[in-house]
Design a protein around this motif. Structure first.
Motif, PDB file in Angstrom:
ATOM      1  N   GLN A 197      22.676   6.057  -1.899  1.00  0.00           N
ATOM      2  CA  GLN A 197      22.423   6.829  -3.111  1.00  0.00           C
ATOM      3  C   GLN A 197      21.364   6.172  -3.990  1.00  0.00           C
ATOM      4  N   MET A 198      21.236   4.862  -3.901  1.00  0.00           N
ATOM      5  CA  MET A 198      20.223   4.167  -4.694  1.00  0.00           C
ATOM      6  C   MET A 198      18.806   4.518  -4.234  1.00  0.00           C
ATOM      7  N   ILE A 199      18.601   4.577  -2.918  1.00  0.00           N
ATOM      8  CA  ILE A 199      17.246   4.805  -2.409  1.00  0.00           C
ATOM      9  C   ILE A 199      16.957   6.277  -2.130  1.00  0.00           C
ATOM     10  N   LYS A 200      17.969   7.130  -2.241  1.00  0.00           N
ATOM     11  CA  LYS A 200      17.744   8.550  -1.962  1.00  0.00           C
ATOM     12  C   LYS A 200      16.683   9.169  -2.874  1.00  0.00           C
ATOM     13  N   PRO A 201      16.620   8.799  -4.169  1.00  0.00           N
ATOM     14  CA  PRO A 201      15.587   9.397  -5.028  1.00  0.00           C
ATOM     15  C   PRO A 201      14.170   9.229  -4.500  1.00  0.00           C
ATOM     16  N   ILE A 202      13.808   8.056  -4.025  1.00  0.00           N
ATOM     17  CA  ILE A 202      12.437   7.847  -3.547  1.00  0.00           C
ATOM     18  C   ILE A 202      12.175   8.683  -2.292  1.00  0.00           C
ATOM     19  N   THR A 203      13.211   8.877  -1.472  1.00  0.00           N
ATOM     20  CA  THR A 203      13.021   9.718  -0.286  1.00  0.00           C
ATOM     21  C   THR A 203      12.839  11.180  -0.690  1.00  0.00           C
ATOM     22  N   GLU A 204      13.514  11.610  -1.774  1.00  0.00           N
ATOM     23  CA  GLU A 204      13.310  12.972  -2.262  1.00  0.00           C
ATOM     24  C   GLU A 204      11.886  13.145  -2.789  1.00  0.00           C
ATOM     25  N   THR A 205      11.398  12.126  -3.482  1.00  0.00           N
ATOM     26  CA  THR A 205      10.021  12.165  -3.971  1.00  0.00           C
ATOM     27  C   THR A 205       9.049  12.305  -2.814  1.00  0.00           C
TER      28      THR A 205
END
Length: 385
Positions: free
Chosen positions: A82-90
């Motif tokens: 969940q911590m790194i999911k935002p950058i993958t969404e970007t």
């Protein structure tokens, strides 16, 4: 039109950065103004100013902090995924935006104002989707064939604009606007017929593409980022080589600087129009493949989303430089990914992000305004121009 194009795609990179900064500043003001706590505390600001400034800080910082956690790194999450999911969404959002932005950059550098990326994305998605759904081949043949079909679909739709301009003198702005509508209506029609509609479905949606035609999700199914990211990076390198190192790119740039001089130099203007718009459309078609063979996995009416129009801003913000387009695409991918978290956590309307994107266009189109805001003087070179 030529003069406007030169104004929009010229200038220093620092002005693009400051345009983004200015947009975020104005966006922060709008966030503060729309905040209920700020509106409440301003009523007694003279009695307890600390309440007002605390509410002001919490509203603006809280919104942009939520955007950061939704777009880059969620430091409040309880698991690494969940911590790194935002950058993958970007990265997932940035992939089609950047691809389409590269296509528009090719056109802009050639003096053509292509705003038909939406239609070209749709055509690329339709071609790739049809191959991905109805053709049965092993992966090593099916996947490249589907991607190639998408590139060809977008390229043909773009080349049509160049052909019309070369043979009839049609204005590419008007033509691409109309073709956007034609592409959208054609997709809507096909998704309601057996040609593309899923069997037994009453909704305008196609069957899913076959697994052998999909981009691979190299981080696992829990993330939306896929092999289209690698294709996007390769497209950046290709576009840079095309515009700056190839003979064809020299012809494109010559056309953009002065069509009359290019014609005198022996460049076939009509053929160059077709090639410019064909390559521009092909890159947007590649963006369509990243949608239908990657993120979406089937065709819907919203397959192009707003990527085609975002790509215009990305190309302008990147000054039609492929590396600048890449950075701008990542920024816009982050804005789209972070907007959802900002709205969910802080209650900030997602429209604020759309306002920020629009302000970026405004500030890019008005360099004197940016210089005035940040007290930057024009260089001697710019004054000479």
């Amino acid at each position: 039109m030529k003069r406007v194009m030169k104004e929009l795609t010229g200038g220093n990179a620092i002005l693009s950065v400051l345009a983004v900064v200015a947009s975020f500043i104005v966006g922060g003001i709008l966030i503060a103004v729309s905040s209920e706590s700020v509106q409440t505390t301003i009523g007694y600001v003279t009695a307890r100013p600390s309440d007002f400034f605390t509410a002001l800080w919490n509203s603006v910082f809280g919104a942009y902090d939520a955007m950061f956690r939704g777009a880059i790194f969620n430091y409040k999450a309880t698991s690494f995924v969940q911590m790194i999911k935002p950058i993958t969404e970007t990265l997932a959002y940035a992939t089609p935006i950047t691809m389409a932005g590269l296509g528009l950059a090719v056109a802009f550098r050639s003096g053509l104002f292509n705003i038909g990326a939406t239609g070209q994305i749709i055509f690329g998605a339709m071609f790739a989707g049809w191959v991905g759904i109805f053709v049965d081949l092993p992966f090593y043949l099916h996947f490249p064939l589907a991607v190639l079909a998408g590139i060809i679909g977008g390229g043909l739709f773009g080349a049509l604009v160049g052909l019309l301009k070369a043979t009839t003198g049609a204005n590419e702005v008007i033509v691409t606007i109309m073709l956007n509508y034609i592409a959208g209506m054609l997709l809507s029609f096909l998704l309601k017929t057996p040609i593309l509609q899923a069997p037994g479905s009453i909704n305008p949606v196609s069957p899913p593409v076959r697994d052998t035609s999909k981009y691979w999700f190299f981080l696992g199914d829990q993330f939306r980022v896929h092999g289209g990211l690698i294709a996007m990076l390769l497209a950046v390198v290709f576009t840079w080589w095309l515009l700056n190192r190839s003979t064809l790119g020299f012809r494109f740039r010559a056309l953009g600087h002065n069509p009359s001089a290019a014609k005198v130099a022996g460049i076939n203007i009509g053929l160059t129009y077709v090639l410019v718009m064909g390559i521009s459309g092909a890159l947007s078609g590649l963006a369509g493949t990243s949608q239908v063979l990657g993120s979406e996995k089937f065709l819907t009416l919203g397959v192009a989303a707003s990527f085609g129009f975002d790509a215009i801003t990305v190309a302008l913000l990147g000054r039609s430089n492929p590396w600048g387009v890449l950075v701008a695409g990542l920024l816009f991918g982050g804005l789209r990914a972070g907007a959802v978290t900002m709205q969910a956590n802080q209650g900030v309307p997602i429209d604020i992000v759309l306002v920020v994107q629009s302000l970026i266009v405004l500030f890019i189109a008005a360099p004197p305004l940016v210089r005035a805001m940040f007290r930057i003087k024009e260089s001697k070179k710019e004054v000479a121009k």
